[in-house]
Design a protein around this motif. Structure first.
Motif, mmCIF file in Angstrom:
data_model
loop_
_atom_site.group_PDB
_atom_site.id
_atom_site.type_symbol
_atom_site.label_atom_id
_atom_site.label_comp_id
_atom_site.label_asym_id
_atom_site.label_seq_id
_atom_site.Cartn_x
_atom_site.Cartn_y
_atom_site.Cartn_z
ATOM 1 N N VAL A 44 0.791 -1.443 -0.123
ATOM 2 C CA VAL A 44 0.061 -0.041 0.199
ATOM 3 C C VAL A 44 0.901 1.279 0.280
ATOM 4 O O VAL A 44 1.714 1.223 1.128
ATOM 5 C CB VAL A 44 -1.155 -0.176 1.307
ATOM 6 N N ARG A 45 0.714 1.653 -0.975
ATOM 7 C CA ARG A 45 1.130 3.073 -1.289
ATOM 8 C C ARG A 45 0.856 4.204 0.354
ATOM 9 O O ARG A 45 0.311 4.422 0.827
ATOM 10 C CB ARG A 45 1.073 4.671 -1.752
ATOM 11 N N ASP A 46 2.364 4.759 0.630
ATOM 12 C CA ASP A 46 1.886 6.463 1.789
ATOM 13 C C ASP A 46 2.797 5.081 3.067
ATOM 14 O O ASP A 46 2.120 5.863 4.354
ATOM 15 C CB ASP A 46 1.978 7.052 1.653
ATOM 16 N N THR A 47 2.909 3.463 2.623
ATOM 17 C CA THR A 47 2.736 3.478 4.453
ATOM 18 C C THR A 47 4.362 2.811 4.657
ATOM 19 O O THR A 47 5.053 2.564 3.084
ATOM 20 C CB THR A 47 1.567 2.040 4.610
ATOM 21 N N GLY A 48 4.554 1.971 5.664
ATOM 22 C CA GLY A 48 5.627 1.884 5.572
ATOM 23 C C GLY A 48 5.972 0.118 5.360
ATOM 24 O O GLY A 48 7.271 -0.182 5.653
ATOM 25 N N ASP A 49 4.677 0.384 5.738
ATOM 26 C CA ASP A 49 4.535 -1.753 5.760
ATOM 27 C C ASP A 49 5.130 -2.133 4.173
ATOM 28 O O ASP A 49 4.878 -1.097 2.951
ATOM 29 C CB ASP A 49 3.184 -1.918 5.547
ATOM 30 N N SER A 50 6.162 -3.250 4.322
ATOM 31 C CA SER A 50 6.375 -4.113 2.870
ATOM 32 C C SER A 50 5.908 -5.311 3.299
ATOM 33 O O SER A 50 5.336 -6.093 4.093
ATOM 34 C CB SER A 50 8.013 -3.892 2.486
ATOM 35 N N VAL A 51 5.039 -5.892 1.660
ATOM 36 C CA VAL A 51 4.373 -7.340 1.246
ATOM 37 C C VAL A 51 5.880 -7.673 0.288
ATOM 38 O O VAL A 51 5.460 -7.724 -0.651
ATOM 39 C CB VAL A 51 3.361 -7.222 0.977
ATOM 40 N N ALA A 52 5.729 -8.998 0.698
ATOM 41 C CA ALA A 52 6.425 -10.075 0.007
ATOM 42 C C ALA A 52 5.267 -9.708 -1.507
ATOM 43 O O ALA A 52 4.284 -10.440 -1.185
ATOM 44 C CB ALA A 52 6.959 -11.451 -0.162
ATOM 45 N N VAL A 53 6.420 -9.578 -2.818
ATOM 46 C CA VAL A 53 5.260 -9.490 -3.866
ATOM 47 C C VAL A 53 5.531 -10.560 -5.016
ATOM 48 O O VAL A 53 5.137 -10.546 -6.127
ATOM 49 C CB VAL A 53 5.248 -8.097 -4.711
ATOM 50 N N TYR A 54 7.072 -11.637 -4.909
ATOM 51 C CA TYR A 54 6.935 -12.198 -5.127
ATOM 52 C C TYR A 54 7.456 -13.842 -5.403
ATOM 53 O O TYR A 54 7.266 -13.418 -3.743
ATOM 54 C CB TYR A 54 8.138 -11.795 -6.995
ATOM 55 N N SER A 55 7.248 -14.349 -5.418
ATOM 56 C CA SER A 55 7.796 -16.062 -4.870
ATOM 57 C C SER A 55 9.416 -16.276 -5.494
ATOM 58 O O SER A 55 9.692 -15.410 -6.495
ATOM 59 C CB SER A 55 6.492 -16.880 -5.340
ATOM 60 N N GLU A 56 9.964 -16.776 -4.705
ATOM 61 C CA GLU A 56 11.469 -17.811 -5.191
ATOM 62 C C GLU A 56 11.419 -18.112 -6.349
ATOM 63 O O GLU A 56 12.577 -17.950 -7.288
ATOM 64 C CB GLU A 56 11.642 -18.552 -3.528
ATOM 65 N N GLU A 57 10.945 -19.218 -6.568
ATOM 66 C CA GLU A 57 10.611 -19.597 -8.116
ATOM 67 C C GLU A 57 10.262 -18.641 -9.752
ATOM 68 O O GLU A 57 10.844 -18.795 -9.545
ATOM 69 C CB GLU A 57 8.867 -20.548 -8.225
ATOM 70 N N GLN A 58 9.589 -17.948 -9.014
ATOM 71 C CA GLN A 58 9.910 -16.599 -9.596
ATOM 72 C C GLN A 58 10.791 -15.748 -10.256
ATOM 73 O O GLN A 58 11.278 -15.634 -11.634
ATOM 74 C CB GLN A 58 8.247 -15.768 -9.852
ATOM 75 N N ALA A 59 11.300 -15.712 -9.564
ATOM 76 C CA ALA A 59 12.451 -15.171 -8.894
ATOM 77 C C ALA A 59 13.352 -15.983 -10.270
ATOM 78 O O ALA A 59 14.941 -15.457 -10.813
ATOM 79 C CB ALA A 59 13.118 -14.463 -7.680
ATOM 80 N N THR A 60 13.985 -16.965 -9.542
ATOM 81 C CA THR A 60 14.819 -17.819 -9.896
ATOM 82 C C THR A 60 14.411 -18.341 -11.632
ATOM 83 O O THR A 60 15.241 -18.158 -12.385
ATOM 84 C CB THR A 60 14.691 -20.030 -9.716
ATOM 85 N N GLU A 61 13.034 -18.465 -11.901
ATOM 86 C CA GLU A 61 12.459 -18.172 -13.479
ATOM 87 C C GLU A 61 13.520 -16.955 -14.178
ATOM 88 O O GLU A 61 14.217 -16.775 -15.147
ATOM 89 C CB GLU A 61 11.304 -18.235 -13.415
ATOM 90 N N VAL A 121 10.917 -8.974 -13.903
ATOM 91 C CA VAL A 121 11.206 -7.554 -12.514
ATOM 92 C C VAL A 121 11.133 -8.518 -11.466
ATOM 93 O O VAL A 121 11.454 -8.174 -10.128
ATOM 94 C CB VAL A 121 9.734 -7.079 -12.496
ATOM 95 N N ALA A 122 10.510 -9.769 -11.132
ATOM 96 C CA ALA A 122 10.524 -10.240 -9.494
ATOM 97 C C ALA A 122 12.803 -10.501 -8.990
ATOM 98 O O ALA A 122 13.213 -10.383 -8.334
ATOM 99 C CB ALA A 122 10.037 -11.685 -10.228
ATOM 100 N N TYR A 123 13.348 -10.724 -10.325
ATOM 101 C CA TYR A 123 14.386 -11.292 -10.225
ATOM 102 C C TYR A 123 15.439 -10.156 -9.681
ATOM 103 O O TYR A 123 16.125 -10.316 -8.573
ATOM 104 C CB TYR A 123 15.230 -12.086 -11.676
ATOM 105 N N ILE A 124 15.085 -8.879 -10.258
ATOM 106 C CA ILE A 124 15.811 -7.380 -9.831
ATOM 107 C C ILE A 124 14.773 -6.785 -8.388
ATOM 108 O O ILE A 124 16.025 -6.766 -8.220
ATOM 109 C CB ILE A 124 14.684 -6.529 -11.216
ATOM 110 N N LEU A 125 13.704 -7.203 -8.077
ATOM 111 C CA LEU A 125 13.648 -7.012 -6.724
ATOM 112 C C LEU A 125 14.208 -8.174 -5.466
ATOM 113 O O LEU A 125 14.726 -7.846 -4.892
ATOM 114 C CB LEU A 125 11.986 -7.633 -6.320
#
Length: 156
Positions: A44-61, A121-125
């Motif tokens: 959510v914008r304008d908050t300090g909270d972060s949520v994981a938005v990708y999976s490890e499998e996707q980053a490996t891909e 993009v997941a890999y970049i994250l």
């Protein structure tokens, strides 16, 4: 005749009351709430909270896509250096996704499947230290526009 002059005031009062009491239900109509209802992770914008938005499998891909389609022209540090961070941090993730999708691979942009651009993009994250979660990064414009590219706080 005086009985009818109160009708517009009563109607206005009813509309205001309905708006006030419906306020708690209106959050379901906001884009973030719709995405959450579809089990898509969001930041959510304008908050300090972060949520994981990708999976490890996707980053490996995404790493495999990078090796196949990007490594010939791009060094990994291009995606983690201060120039990259200065350009992309704080912006909707959709803008990064679209930049890559509409300009890469060089000489043949837009030819990869959308899922491969999302994996990249997941890999970049991941390269930037953002933690993986259990859900794949969505590749549709609405979901990606609801995610702001933020980096974890630096260690003291």
């Amino acid at each position: 005749m005086h009985k009818h002059t109160h009708l517009p005031s009563a109607f206005l009062l009813a509309v205001v009351a309905a708006s006030v009491f419906a306020g708690s239900r209106m959050t379901a109509q906001q884009p973030g709430a719709r995405l959450a209802a579809q089990n898509r992770p969001i930041v959510v914008r304008d908050t300090g909270d972060s949520v994981a938005v990708y999976s490890e499998e996707q980053a490996t891909e995404g790493q495999a896509v990078y090796k196949k389609s990007c490594a010939e022209c791009h060094e990994l540090d291009e995606f983690t250096n201060s120039d990259f961070k200065g350009k992309w941090v704080g912006r909707p993730l959709f803008e990064l996704f679209e930049q890559i999708r509409t300009t890469m691979p060089d000489g043949d942009p837009g030819t990869l499947p959308r899922e491969e651009y999302g994996a990249t993009v997941a890999y970049i994250l991941k390269l930037n230290g953002l933690p993986a979660g259990t859900t794949r990064l969505a590749t549709d414009s609405v979901a990606l526009s609801a995610i702001t590219f933020k980096l974890p706080a630096s260690a003291p």
